[in-house]
Scaffold this motif. Structure first.
Motif, PDB file in Angstrom:
ATOM      1  N   PHE A   9       0.774  -1.172   0.102  1.00  0.00           N
ATOM      2  CA  PHE A   9       0.106  -0.112  -0.026  1.00  0.00           C
ATOM      3  C   PHE A   9       0.898   1.226   0.113  1.00  0.00           C
ATOM      4  N   SER A  10       2.107   1.322   0.619  1.00  0.00           N
ATOM      5  CA  SER A  10       2.933   2.458   0.538  1.00  0.00           C
ATOM      6  C   SER A  10       3.519   2.504  -0.893  1.00  0.00           C
ATOM      7  N   ILE A  11       3.556   1.346  -1.618  1.00  0.00           N
ATOM      8  CA  ILE A  11       3.937   1.772  -3.098  1.00  0.00           C
ATOM      9  C   ILE A  11       2.943   2.350  -3.894  1.00  0.00           C
ATOM     10  N   ILE A  12       1.634   1.927  -3.431  1.00  0.00           N
ATOM     11  CA  ILE A  12       0.558   2.552  -4.272  1.00  0.00           C
ATOM     12  C   ILE A  12       0.364   3.843  -3.908  1.00  0.00           C
ATOM     13  N   GLY A  13       0.602   4.233  -2.602  1.00  0.00           N
ATOM     14  CA  GLY A  13       0.678   5.829  -2.249  1.00  0.00           C
ATOM     15  C   GLY A  13       1.646   6.646  -2.947  1.00  0.00           C
ATOM     16  N   PHE A  14       3.046   6.131  -3.085  1.00  0.00           N
ATOM     17  CA  PHE A  14       4.071   6.660  -3.711  1.00  0.00           C
ATOM     18  C   PHE A  14       3.461   7.007  -5.185  1.00  0.00           C
ATOM     19  N   LEU A  15       3.067   6.110  -5.682  1.00  0.00           N
ATOM     20  CA  LEU A  15       2.642   6.284  -7.354  1.00  0.00           C
ATOM     21  C   LEU A  15       1.327   7.070  -7.381  1.00  0.00           C
TER      22      LEU A  15
ATOM     23  N   ASP B  97      12.859  -9.291  -2.986  1.00  0.00           N
ATOM     24  CA  ASP B  97      13.089  -8.800  -1.476  1.00  0.00           C
ATOM     25  C   ASP B  97      14.471  -8.026  -1.528  1.00  0.00           C
ATOM     26  N   LEU B  98      15.316  -8.433  -2.251  1.00  0.00           N
ATOM     27  CA  LEU B  98      16.395  -7.575  -2.198  1.00  0.00           C
ATOM     28  C   LEU B  98      16.509  -6.167  -2.689  1.00  0.00           C
ATOM     29  N   LEU B  99      15.441  -5.800  -3.634  1.00  0.00           N
ATOM     30  CA  LEU B  99      15.156  -4.373  -4.080  1.00  0.00           C
ATOM     31  C   LEU B  99      14.909  -3.649  -2.728  1.00  0.00           C
ATOM     32  N   THR B 100      15.893  -2.329  -2.889  1.00  0.00           N
ATOM     33  CA  THR B 100      15.500  -1.465  -1.664  1.00  0.00           C
ATOM     34  C   THR B 100      14.566  -0.574  -2.079  1.00  0.00           C
ATOM     35  N   ILE B 101      14.161   0.220  -1.329  1.00  0.00           N
ATOM     36  CA  ILE B 101      12.992   1.420  -1.400  1.00  0.00           C
ATOM     37  C   ILE B 101      13.899   2.379  -2.421  1.00  0.00           C
ATOM     38  N   ALA B 102      14.939   2.708  -2.165  1.00  0.00           N
ATOM     39  CA  ALA B 102      15.691   3.614  -3.125  1.00  0.00           C
ATOM     40  C   ALA B 102      15.603   3.097  -4.753  1.00  0.00           C
ATOM     41  N   ASP B 103      15.794   1.748  -4.713  1.00  0.00           N
ATOM     42  CA  ASP B 103      15.812   1.083  -6.116  1.00  0.00           C
ATOM     43  C   ASP B 103      14.469   1.285  -6.846  1.00  0.00           C
ATOM     44  N   GLY B 125      -2.602  -0.589 -11.329  1.00  0.00           N
ATOM     45  CA  GLY B 125      -1.736  -1.703 -11.169  1.00  0.00           C
ATOM     46  C   GLY B 125      -2.014  -2.648 -10.409  1.00  0.00           C
ATOM     47  N   ASP B 126      -0.724  -3.202 -10.051  1.00  0.00           N
ATOM     48  CA  ASP B 126      -0.830  -4.281  -8.942  1.00  0.00           C
ATOM     49  C   ASP B 126       0.706  -4.497  -8.587  1.00  0.00           C
ATOM     50  N   THR B 127       0.910  -4.817  -7.173  1.00  0.00           N
ATOM     51  CA  THR B 127       2.458  -5.130  -6.745  1.00  0.00           C
ATOM     52  C   THR B 127       2.301  -6.257  -5.940  1.00  0.00           C
ATOM     53  N   CYS B 128       3.453  -6.946  -5.955  1.00  0.00           N
ATOM     54  CA  CYS B 128       3.456  -8.269  -5.196  1.00  0.00           C
ATOM     55  C   CYS B 128       4.889  -8.487  -4.868  1.00  0.00           C
ATOM     56  N   ARG B 129       5.119  -9.565  -4.104  1.00  0.00           N
ATOM     57  CA  ARG B 129       6.591  -9.914  -3.951  1.00  0.00           C
ATOM     58  C   ARG B 129       7.085 -10.935  -5.040  1.00  0.00           C
ATOM     59  N   SER B 130       8.248 -11.022  -5.340  1.00  0.00           N
ATOM     60  CA  SER B 130       8.696 -11.934  -6.180  1.00  0.00           C
ATOM     61  C   SER B 130       9.576 -13.061  -5.555  1.00  0.00           C
TER      62      SER B 130
END
Lengths: 331, 331
Positions: A9-15, B97-103, B125-130
């Motif tokens: 949800f924070s990613i959604i917020g950023f976008l 998981d290894l992706l940082t917020i900055a990335d 869109g949609d977001t999820c873990r890989s």
């Protein structure tokens, strides 16, 4: 800093804060579907969902035919949640080398049979090799009359909170799979081959009945919280009004803590909506004519985003885990 | 039988034969975009592309900002290839998981900056873990006048075959990266941050100039073969008319076999189209006013799907590998 610890949800917020706007975009990021204007008096609703191996599914637990079906259902359920009539969808597949042609045909058979069941047409897509697991990305769109689509932000104080079907079955099946048990067939079916409530969603929306609606993918409480937050209201639910299947009830008699799965388990793909109490007779009519039970589980109250569930002895503590998080805290 | 050995086009064939149809679907599977009716006199064009780590990109070779930009460009290029005006897009992300917020912010910054450049709005869109690599799935929408969109199936005998910009730069950069060399900056940019030819595509389509059009993602010859096959015609190309950048030409002087990269390399994201010779002055006007060179490289002939390329000494053998295959033969 790793991404673990940030939920989606924070990613959604950023976008959402950065994505800009457009005249034809009536609703952008943050509802079940985006809504755009198309012709006079008509809108288009679009949703997209990604299913990745090892995160959303394990191939030991779901056959490829069922997986193909489910990829359609989870998207069509988002259309149902806004009252849309399904039209087209697009499928992108990242296919691991180990998948055989027979596997792939099995997956696509399931996908196309679900499309046919929901009256939605595959219109395009993309395919590529995957260097790791199987990934399905589906984008679906539907249409609705401009005045008829339903967002998650219109709930009003005094509204009834209603839910279709039963909750918790899918999560109970998943918990049993996780712990090495074999779920009852009826529970397993609810997990591997859920049904999107398209007809109920359309009938409700066409009757201008729901003030807000969402589908239950993250869990009853988690999705209700999304609806409450968008609407700026609170809700009081009654535990004894939760619609539970007979299989779920019998499991519950042996283990009372399973109630958390009905409250917060996820993947029910039922519709959760609010409506004025005056609409309850019309809701009963829709339930009777579609054969999908619709129950009232509580009321909307004037209390920002706050949710209370009343058991026989008053307010119960809510399950700590509410709403499916793809990026769990790892400390 | 493993999937290796089947290219993605046979999967498309399977789906095409089974996907059903719908009254509003003017063009389904098998072109750059699907085309559906929306309002009176207007159509909607939709395309979707999946980018998966280890297959479409290696993170050592492309920064996340550029990757975000490219995910937009490859989709917008499909809209450009049918003459559409970009409107909305949807982004699904499977995030390791290894992706940082900055990335992630870097990736999304690139994505949104490209959206802004093309005048297209992120609508959902949609977001999820890989559980493995990074995957981006993008679905993009555009609109066009009902009479103005261009498919890949209208090429006619006698038409000129034209191409925008230059070809081969992206593939040359990729080959140098593969062999451990550092590509010239200009070549590298063409690989990591290509430009979709939106304005040229729209102007051509609005002027009713192209009889058929496609974008070059799989390689000039591979994509031309798609166009020829859909149109039921053949083509004669002249090798000395291929539009090559000065960087490409200088590499070619040291290694004549590099010409195969211009013919079949892929990821140029230029527009390849056919048009009657009488339209060439209008094409020159569009090239002059947009600043994008457009060159004539050959002609359409009456010879089903067959392609010949003429060098200084007559017909040259075509590169064996034409068109990017995600599922190479492994024997």
């Amino acid at each position: 800093m790793k991404l673990a610890g940030r939920d989606e949800f924070s990613i959604i917020g950023f976008l959402k804060s950065r994505c800009g706007s457009s005249e034809c975009l009536i609703r952008g990021i943050g509802d079940d579907c985006a809504v755009t204007t198309i012709g006079p008096g008509e809108v288009q609703l679009i949703t997209t969902d990604l299913l990745t191996e090892g995160v959303h599914f394990k191939r030991e637990w779901i056959g490829l035919n069922a997986l193909g079906r489910k990829a359609v259902t989870v998207n069509v359920s988002d259309l149902a949640a806004m009252g849309a009539e399904p039209r087209f969808l697009f499928l992108s597949l990242a296919i691991p080398d180990l998948l055989t042609i027979a596997d792939l045909e099995n997956l696509l058979d399931g996908f196309l049979s679900a499309c046919s069941g929901y009256g939605i047409t595959l219109a395009g897509g993309d395919t590529c090799r995957s260097a790791s697991g199987l990934t399905l990305s589906v984008t679906a769109y539907g249409v609705a009359a401009e005045a008829a689509w339903v967002g998650r932000d219109g709930a009003e104080v005094g509204d009834a909170v209603c839910v279709t079907g039963t909750v918790g079955d899918s999560a109970l099946a998943l918990q049993q799979l996780f712990s090495g048990q074999t779920p009852e067939e009826q529970l397993l079916q609810r997990h591997i081959d859920p049904t999107a409530r398209v007809e109920v969603g359309r009938r409700l929306a066409a009757g201008d009945i729901p003030t807000a609606m969402i589908d239950i993918s993250d869990g009853l409480l988690g999705d209700l919280e999304h609806l409450l937050s968008a609407s700026g209201v609170g809700a009081d639910l009654k535990l004894d009004l939760l619609p539970l299947s007979s299989s779920f009830r019998s499991a519950l008699t042996n283990n009372a803590s399973l109630i958390d799965l009905a409250l917060a388990g996820g993947e029910d793909y039922e519709l959760l909506f609010t409506a004025p109490p005056s609409a309850l007779p019309m809701i009963d009519d829709i339930a009777a004519s579609t054969g999908v039970p619709i129950g009232r589980i509580g009321s909307i109250v004037e209390r920002h985003s706050e949710l209370k569930v009343y058991g026989p002895d008053g307010v119960i503590p809510l399950p700590a885990k509410r709403g499916y998080k793809h990026f769990p805290e790892t400390g």
